[in-house]
Design a protein around this motif. Structure first.
Motif, PDB file in Angstrom:
ATOM      1  N   LEU A   9       0.705  -1.206  -0.173  1.00 30.99           N
ATOM      2  CA  LEU A   9       0.106  -0.044  -0.123  1.00 30.99           C
ATOM      3  C   LEU A   9       0.840   1.267  -0.109  1.00 30.99           C
ATOM      4  CD1 LEU A   9      -2.997   0.631   0.086  1.00 30.99           C
ATOM      5  CD2 LEU A   9      -2.736   1.088   2.782  1.00 30.99           C
ATOM      6  N   ARG A  10       1.065   1.884  -1.121  1.00 28.78           N
ATOM      7  CA  ARG A  10       1.930   2.798  -1.247  1.00 28.78           C
ATOM      8  C   ARG A  10       1.223   4.292  -0.702  1.00 28.78           C
ATOM      9  NH1 ARG A  10       1.439   0.778  -6.166  1.00 28.78           N
ATOM     10  NH2 ARG A  10       0.570   2.715  -7.066  1.00 28.78           N
ATOM     11  N   GLU A  11       2.335   5.161  -0.470  1.00 29.41           N
ATOM     12  CA  GLU A  11       1.972   6.303   0.081  1.00 29.41           C
ATOM     13  C   GLU A  11       0.912   7.263  -0.691  1.00 29.41           C
ATOM     14  OE1 GLU A  11       2.805   6.442   3.695  1.00 29.41           O
ATOM     15  OE2 GLU A  11       1.999   8.121   2.798  1.00 29.41           O
ATOM     16  N   GLU A  12       1.142   7.023  -2.092  1.00 31.90           N
ATOM     17  CA  GLU A  12       0.233   7.883  -3.018  1.00 31.90           C
ATOM     18  C   GLU A  12      -1.072   7.312  -2.994  1.00 31.90           C
ATOM     19  OE1 GLU A  12       3.922   6.623  -3.628  1.00 31.90           O
ATOM     20  OE2 GLU A  12       2.793   5.930  -5.479  1.00 31.90           O
ATOM     21  N   GLU A  13      -1.127   5.837  -2.936  1.00 32.00           N
ATOM     22  CA  GLU A  13      -2.476   5.433  -3.003  1.00 32.00           C
ATOM     23  C   GLU A  13      -3.340   5.768  -1.652  1.00 32.00           C
ATOM     24  OE1 GLU A  13      -1.551   0.757  -4.237  1.00 32.00           O
ATOM     25  OE2 GLU A  13      -3.607   1.274  -3.883  1.00 32.00           O
ATOM     26  N   ILE A  14      -2.330   5.715  -0.457  1.00 35.89           N
ATOM     27  CA  ILE A  14      -3.333   6.149   0.727  1.00 35.89           C
ATOM     28  C   ILE A  14      -3.796   7.550   0.717  1.00 35.89           C
ATOM     29  CG2 ILE A  14      -2.670   6.729   3.341  1.00 35.89           C
ATOM     30  CD1 ILE A  14      -0.756   4.515   3.290  1.00 35.89           C
ATOM     31  N   GLU A  15      -2.971   8.529  -0.021  1.00 36.23           N
ATOM     32  CA  GLU A  15      -3.423   9.808  -0.302  1.00 36.23           C
ATOM     33  C   GLU A  15      -4.594   9.730  -1.244  1.00 36.23           C
ATOM     34  OE1 GLU A  15      -2.558  12.765   1.154  1.00 36.23           O
ATOM     35  OE2 GLU A  15      -1.397  11.472   2.547  1.00 36.23           O
ATOM     36  N   ILE A  28      -6.786   4.223   7.522  1.00 38.85           N
ATOM     37  CA  ILE A  28      -6.641   3.564   6.330  1.00 38.85           C
ATOM     38  C   ILE A  28      -5.842   2.363   6.260  1.00 38.85           C
ATOM     39  CG2 ILE A  28      -5.875   3.743   3.887  1.00 38.85           C
ATOM     40  CD1 ILE A  28      -6.815   6.695   3.863  1.00 38.85           C
ATOM     41  N   THR A  29      -4.699   2.770   7.210  1.00 37.53           N
ATOM     42  CA  THR A  29      -3.598   1.490   7.280  1.00 37.53           C
ATOM     43  C   THR A  29      -4.405   0.443   8.278  1.00 37.53           C
ATOM     44  OG1 THR A  29      -2.574   2.923   9.066  1.00 37.53           O
ATOM     45  CG2 THR A  29      -1.404   2.514   6.899  1.00 37.53           C
ATOM     46  N   ARG A  30      -5.135   0.920   9.146  1.00 37.04           N
ATOM     47  CA  ARG A  30      -5.818  -0.076  10.121  1.00 37.04           C
ATOM     48  C   ARG A  30      -6.705  -0.871   9.449  1.00 37.04           C
ATOM     49  NH1 ARG A  30      -7.103  -2.607  14.109  1.00 37.04           N
ATOM     50  NH2 ARG A  30      -4.861  -2.728  14.770  1.00 37.04           N
ATOM     51  N   LEU A  31      -7.510  -0.172   8.532  1.00 35.58           N
ATOM     52  CA  LEU A  31      -8.355  -1.068   7.577  1.00 35.58           C
ATOM     53  C   LEU A  31      -7.791  -1.789   6.510  1.00 35.58           C
ATOM     54  CD1 LEU A  31     -11.308   1.867   7.337  1.00 35.58           C
ATOM     55  CD2 LEU A  31     -11.342  -0.610   8.486  1.00 35.58           C
ATOM     56  N   TYR A  32      -6.551  -1.430   6.085  1.00 33.22           N
ATOM     57  CA  TYR A  32      -5.675  -2.123   5.329  1.00 33.22           C
ATOM     58  C   TYR A  32      -5.504  -3.475   5.837  1.00 33.22           C
ATOM     59  CZ  TYR A  32      -2.930  -4.023   1.415  1.00 33.22           C
ATOM     60  OH  TYR A  32      -2.311  -4.642   0.660  1.00 33.22           O
ATOM     61  N   THR A  45      -7.594  -9.441  -3.311  1.00 29.89           N
ATOM     62  CA  THR A  45      -9.174  -9.153  -3.422  1.00 29.89           C
ATOM     63  C   THR A  45      -9.813  -9.804  -2.476  1.00 29.89           C
ATOM     64  OG1 THR A  45      -9.454 -10.605  -5.237  1.00 29.89           O
ATOM     65  CG2 THR A  45      -8.999  -8.331  -5.914  1.00 29.89           C
ATOM     66  N   LEU A  46     -11.255  -9.177  -2.127  1.00 34.14           N
ATOM     67  CA  LEU A  46     -12.100 -10.239  -1.163  1.00 34.14           C
ATOM     68  C   LEU A  46     -13.057 -10.844  -2.097  1.00 34.14           C
ATOM     69  CD1 LEU A  46     -12.381  -7.973   1.888  1.00 34.14           C
ATOM     70  CD2 LEU A  46     -10.694  -9.788   1.522  1.00 34.14           C
ATOM     71  N   ASN A  79     -11.623  -5.157  -4.655  1.00 32.30           N
ATOM     72  CA  ASN A  79     -10.279  -4.630  -4.279  1.00 32.30           C
ATOM     73  C   ASN A  79     -10.224  -3.637  -3.097  1.00 32.30           C
ATOM     74  OD1 ASN A  79     -10.838  -2.280  -5.312  1.00 32.30           O
ATOM     75  ND2 ASN A  79      -9.371  -2.377  -7.193  1.00 32.30           N
ATOM     76  N   PHE A  80      -9.089  -3.373  -2.406  1.00 31.63           N
ATOM     77  CA  PHE A  80      -9.215  -2.474  -1.472  1.00 31.63           C
ATOM     78  C   PHE A  80      -9.779  -1.096  -1.592  1.00 31.63           C
ATOM     79  CE2 PHE A  80      -8.327  -1.154   2.642  1.00 31.63           C
ATOM     80  CZ  PHE A  80      -7.324  -0.194   2.807  1.00 31.63           C
ATOM     81  N   ARG A  81      -9.750  -0.409  -2.790  1.00 25.75           N
ATOM     82  CA  ARG A  81     -10.431   0.785  -3.283  1.00 25.75           C
ATOM     83  C   ARG A  81     -11.877   0.485  -3.073  1.00 25.75           C
ATOM     84  NH1 ARG A  81      -6.755   4.412  -6.128  1.00 25.75           N
ATOM     85  NH2 ARG A  81      -8.532   5.794  -6.028  1.00 25.75           N
ATOM     86  N   GLY A  82     -12.476  -0.346  -3.745  1.00 22.58           N
ATOM     87  CA  GLY A  82     -13.811  -0.699  -3.786  1.00 22.58           C
ATOM     88  C   GLY A  82     -14.308  -0.787  -2.086  1.00 22.58           C
ATOM     89  N   PHE A  83     -13.431  -1.477  -1.535  1.00 20.47           N
ATOM     90  CA  PHE A  83     -13.822  -1.693  -0.139  1.00 20.47           C
ATOM     91  C   PHE A  83     -13.670  -0.555   0.688  1.00 20.47           C
ATOM     92  CE2 PHE A  83     -13.719  -4.540   3.777  1.00 20.47           C
ATOM     93  CZ  PHE A  83     -13.048  -4.019   4.471  1.00 20.47           C
TER      94      PHE A  83
END
Lengths: 190, 390
Positions: A9-15, A28-32, A45-46, A79-83
């Motif tokens: 999970l890169r910094e840009e993605e987190i932003e 976000i990191t906790r949910l990741y 993916t889930l 995926n994580f974004r959708g989640f």
């Protein structure tokens, strides 16, 4: 020596996720890490089975519908974004947010987006109307085998009768908003 | 509403609180319905789904059960890469420290411990077979006790387990059943190095089977064939026969039936609580800062688990012997089991859960969902009955 979680999970993605959903960095990191612990197949993916594995969700009468809300039309993986996008609907509304950026598009956790989420739990075929059948389906999920078909049918009819203002025997999004004692419940439940 | 950053756990999270919150919400709904004008009131409201949706998403973000089946998250790092899921590369100094630790652990500690382990196990098998040749009597029991204790203590050294025993005056006596929370197979070694117990379990093949068969020559343990394990009456009979014979050692049982990660105690299976013997509860709590002792059997096999244990810094744990408990008048086995479980959870600082440890592998039963549906239906139908009466 880097950790498995943050190299994926890169910094840009987190932003980006932060901007889109409004969650804080640590949330976000906790949910990741929650996402990766649910992802038994370890493929980023889930699937629906991954959600079903949570006992408290499996016993929720609306469990299947809630799980459905995470998956975009016709897809089996999220995926994580959708989640995060789906979870963002449940972030509490903060008053200072309204003043921050008036030109930005409506935040995911705005009142009307929360209601849209709830509306979509009923409206399975996404035709923007809740038909009698769709209402009956959700009712049946919530009561199980304890109420007869006729009784359930009359409850559904009465609900539609009261909410339906334009006489098409379906409930549109606007009628839904009016019907569901919204202001109070939204505050407490979401 | 949902504070994602707090890790604080309440000490009693039970199924009842689940149902209680559902009934609270239902009562609120009914009251609102009563206050409104009866003609325009509807029992069912479209917004009823908000409640279930919120509960569902809360459990997606964090639930009480699934996290019990994987290693506990630590707040600070203990220089073992295996526990650092959330830490990133920080500095050269830290890497050097970690590398040094690696060298010591794998180059020095591990070979030493493996040698000790082989010695301990080998001695156990050999000496118990020798004692088995003696005629039954006090000499045999005495020697068997000494041999068992000695070999288990060697194994304890092999793991560098630093154990603190509390309240030893409550140690289990003959004719009793000792129950403890289960985190890993090491629990057995920890308890058996401080007292003599009769073990209960299934006969395995291979090395385990050899050890089991030679142990039973020196003193009676309760081993079951695979086919016998399914027969609950047979199991109960053999256990109660054993406890009734006061010359035999106390039985050691782990009622959770599976390994849990030492942050909580999950449902106790009621079998051992139906027998009617005195129960001696024992709480075992590992200190996770020195090495995680939890055996995640879906991730690691027994051998790789033992290797990981032997290459940690040390295993530090506390054992509390709780005062004996017996089944009271009017209490059934399940209530008794829950009472014992609560005592163990309280002493060990663990969360007391009603969920079944079997959920590690199996799906949850539908009866829980049906209970919620019944409650909700009662709320809907109940108000209808009131209206028809008026």
């Amino acid at each position: 020596m880097g950790s498995r979680a943050s190299t994926l999970l890169r910094e840009e993605e987190i932003e980006e996720i932060k901007k889109e959903t409004g969650f804080s960095h640590s949330q976000i990191t906790r949910l990741y890490s929650r996402f990766t612990s649910l992802d038994k197949g370890e493929n980023g993916t889930l699937s629906r089975e991954d959600f079903q594995r949570i006992p408290e969700l499996a016993i929720n009468p609306l469990g299947d519908r809630i799980i459905n809300a995470f998956f975009p039309e016709g897809e089996d993986q999220v995926n994580f974004r959708g989640f995060m996008r789906t979870l963002a609907h449940f972030r509490p509304i903060e008053d200072n947010e309204k003043n921050k950026n008036p030109t930005a598009s409506e935040p995911l956790n705005s009142r009307s987006n929360k209601l849209l989420f709830a509306f979509r739990l009923y409206d399975l075929d996404r035709d923007d109307k809740i038909s009698r059948d769709e209402l009956l389906q959700v009712l049946r999920m919530m009561v199980g085998v304890n109420i007869s078909d006729e009784q359930l049918g009359s409850i559904a009819d009465r609900t539609i009768q009261e909410a339906d203002t334009n006489g098409d025997s379906c409930i549109s999004f606007q009628e839904f908003i009016k019907a569901s004692l919204v202001e109070k419940l939204c505050e407490t439940c979401f | 509403l949902l504070d994602l950053d707090t890790q604080a756990l309440s000490l009693h999270t039970t199924w009842n609180s689940f149902l209680l919150s559902l009934t609270d919400w239902a009562t609120l709904r009914i009251e609102r319905g009563v206050n409104k004008d009866l003609d325009s009131a509807s029992e069912f409201e479209m917004s009823d789904i908000f409640y279930f949706a919120r509960r569902g998403v809360e459990s997606i973000m964090d639930d009480e059960v699934t996290k019990r089946f994987s290693a506990e998250e630590l707040e600070s790092w203990n220089l073992l890469t295996r526990s650092n899921n959330n830490f990133t590369y920080i500095s050269l100094r830290l890497t050097v420290l970690w590398g040094l630790g690696l060298l010591i652990r794998y180059g020095f500690l591990l070979p030493l411990r493996v040698t000790l382990a082989f010695t301990g196990v080998g001695l156990l098998v050999f000496l118990t077979s020798v004692i088995g040749l003696l005629p039954n009597g006090r000499m045999k029991n005495f020697l068997s006790e000494k041999v068992h204790l000695m070999c288990y203590r060697i194994c304890v050294r092999a793991l560098t387990a630093i154990i603190t025993y509390h309240d030893s005056e409550n140690k289990p006596k003959n004719g009793g059943i000792c129950v403890a929370n289960h985190t890993s197979p090491i629990d057995v070694i920890i308890l058996a190095s401080d007292g003599c117990y009769a073990m209960v379990g299934q006969i395995h093949g291979g090395l385990m089977g050899v050890i089991q068969r030679s142990m039973v020559k020196a003193c009676p343990h309760v081993w079951f064939e695979r086919s016998e394990v399914k027969d609950r009456h047979l199991v109960a009979k053999r256990l109660s026969d054993h406890v009734q014979d006061k010359s035999k050692l106390p039985i050691l049982i782990f009622p959770e039936g599976t390994c849990i990660n030492n942050t909580s105690v999950m449902m106790f299976k009621k079998g051992s609580f139906e027998i009617g013997a005195t129960v001696y509860p024992v709480a075992i709590k590992y200190d996770p800062r020195f090495g995680d002792a939890f055996w995640n059997s879906s991730k690691f096999g027994m051998v790789s688990y033992l290797l990981r244990m032997m290459s940690s810094w040390a295993i530090v744990c506390s054992v509390w012997y709780l005062p004996p408990m017996s089944r009271e008048e009017g209490e059934d086995a399940v209530q008794f089991a829950n009472r014992v479980k609560a005592a163990i959870a309280r002493q060990g600082g663990l969360v007391d859960l009603l969920w079944d440890g079997g959920l590690k592998r199996e799906k949850v039963k539908d009866t829980f969902k049906e209970e919620q549906q019944k409650l909700y239906s009662k709320m809907l139908v109940g108000t209808q009955e009131d209206r028809s009466r008026s």
